[in-house]
Design an enzyme around this catalytic site. Sequence first.
Site, short mmCIF file in Angstrom:
data_model
loop_
_atom_site.label_atom_id
_atom_site.label_comp_id
_atom_site.label_asym_id
_atom_site.label_seq_id
_atom_site.Cartn_x
_atom_site.Cartn_y
_atom_site.Cartn_z
N HIS A 37 -22.24 -1.30 13.78
CA HIS A 37 -21.47 -1.56 15.00
C HIS A 37 -21.79 -0.52 16.07
CE1 HIS A 37 -19.26 -3.66 11.85
NE2 HIS A 37 -18.65 -4.39 12.79
N HIS A 77 -15.12 0.62 11.62
CA HIS A 77 -16.41 -0.02 11.87
C HIS A 77 -17.29 0.83 12.78
CE1 HIS A 77 -13.53 -1.44 14.90
NE2 HIS A 77 -14.55 -1.56 15.73
N LEU A 126 -8.49 -2.92 9.63
CA LEU A 126 -7.91 -2.39 10.86
C LEU A 126 -6.39 -2.26 10.79
CD1 LEU A 126 -10.17 -4.13 13.51
CD2 LEU A 126 -10.23 -1.75 12.75
N ARG A 318 16.14 0.54 -13.29
CA ARG A 318 16.09 1.08 -11.92
C ARG A 318 16.91 2.35 -11.82
NH1 ARG A 318 20.15 -2.12 -7.87
NH2 ARG A 318 21.63 -2.91 -9.41
N GLU A 365 7.19 -1.86 5.16
CA GLU A 365 6.52 -1.60 3.88
C GLU A 365 5.08 -1.15 4.04
OE1 GLU A 365 10.06 -4.13 3.12
OE2 GLU A 365 8.34 -4.36 4.49
N GLN A 426 13.92 -13.02 -2.99
CA GLN A 426 14.06 -11.62 -3.40
C GLN A 426 13.39 -11.32 -4.74
OE1 GLN A 426 16.09 -9.71 -0.95
NE2 GLN A 426 15.46 -11.67 -0.09
#
Length: 617
Positions: A37, A77, A126, A318, A365, A426
């Site tokens: 690139h 790139h 990206l 948990r 997240e 969920q």
Amino acid sequence: MEAERTLRAEEISQLGELAAQLRVDSIRCSTQAGSGHPTSSLSAADLMAVLISRHLRYDWVNARNRNNDHLIFSKGHASPLLYAVLKAVGAISDQELMDTYRQLGSRLQGHPTPALPWVDVATGSLGQGLPVGVGIALAGQYLDQLPFHVWVLCGDSETAEGSIWEALDKAGHYGLRNLTAIVDVNRFGQRGPTELEWDLDTYRRRVEAFGCHPLVVDGHDLAAIDATFSRARQATGPTVVLARTVKGKGVAEVENKPGWHGKPLKPDMAERAVQALGGVRQIRVAGPKPEPAKPAAKPEAKPPELPRYDKGAKVATRNAYGEALRALGSRPDVVALDGEVSDSTRSDKFGEAYPDRFFEMFISEQQLVAAAVGLQVRGYRPFAATFAAFLSRAYDFIRMAAISRADIALSGSHAGVEIGADGPSQMGLEDLAALRAVQGSTVLYPSDAVSCAALVAQLADRKGVSYLRTTRGKYPVLYDNGDEFPIGGSKLLRPGDDVALIGAGVTVHNCLAAADELAREGIDARVIDLYSVKPLDRQRLLDAVRDTGGRLVVVEDHYPEGGLGSAVLESLADLAGPVRVTHLAVRGLPTSGTSTQLMDQAGIGVSAIVSAARALG
């Protein structure tokens, strides 16, 4: 604040020569390789020339110097430009640049990876470099308390990615004065103009809205770039340099023209371009060195005192995760991150005990995983937790973390239909498959609190991407405190030679109940806890095949593709003898209900296991 100094004409000339070299070398190596690139590299050459000469404080001889600045090419790139920079600072030779770029076995790969010691993380997907930079900056400002700066070169196309704005939002929230994003606004993406093209005012307003300070500059005005970088370094919060540039700058045949993204110049065109840019140079840059400084003092590490549980007591894994993580806080390198569900994942227990090492990423997240990757760049051992289902949003970041050779631990709670009434949105039902597919990953699914705590403790020193699946409901403790649970191992909970019932996590308890019922019918069922899904205990499976005549029932609270059953079948695929495997998994779309109702409906409850075992008799 230091006063800005106007560059002398001689200094501007020297920077221009360096920028020309970076352009020439970007053209040369990509043309030689036949791919790459170059036009994306040409637009940012002036920015990088000023940065490495005057603002990037880096000891190129010692990439591990803890005081070094960090430079991340989020627009991975543009690797020809990065490698041209490495040549200019003397890190690599012109021969390596020209002979090995994009070649088999080369460390100068098509997109940067940590095969090079000066590259912190792999980029190329990206929208990821800036979020990782946030994690590094968090470590620098809040944990190391060192004066290094994080510089991230971004492309304008990747600002369409939501992860860029997650990153700027968290940078603003945490006031990361040591973070600067440099956006190369060259107007062209891969297939044509970008969404905003050269609308710098809209970029500016968006950056401000996310709590960061925009610095608009002509990306080819060397003196203006220098002054802008000085302001960024001295800022009191995160900065975003919005540099208006021209794609293909310096090469008339491609400058500001569409259709040249990701295309090297043909040899004759490259020769003309190199000559127009003044020919090949061998300029060496001696940029500023990092400031001498000592990191903040840390308490002495102490062996963790893992929680203890009474056999038979009902404890959710948990809960054991949170309590074990809190115990690991005795190590000052352990940090924890949350996606605004810490009261459910139980990572809030760590946050209460060690608030200075607990980072809230809120419901983002992608940034959750990226920040973990950034923190481990600085030598920390991050544990990031959210619902198992929600990690799917960050899957590309997890995949890239493996390419970055990152050491991170992920925990996914609320897995499977076992969670009950919340319904399918969920329920993590794809997570085992997704994480098993990650190169070099570790995937664990403990069935009780003792095994969960023991496995959490091991993850603090585990290489690569690790994933621990936890259960919402409370189930009986099966093991004694002090029992060992080596990664790659399993546990034989019940001997038996008629059939083997194989589970992990919640289905281990269903297998035990089914074995009790089968025993009343005179069927001797073996029960195996495959708590280590990857790597798998193949020897335990081979023993079961031998002793039961190949009669196996595999039960999992997961969709049938790619999970525990797939792991077992793949492990046994090369056996010459017959193996009869019944695979019980969630094959339909779940609804709301109680845990027992949903497991029965999915065909992974006790009665389904009993029926499957009978059918193999």
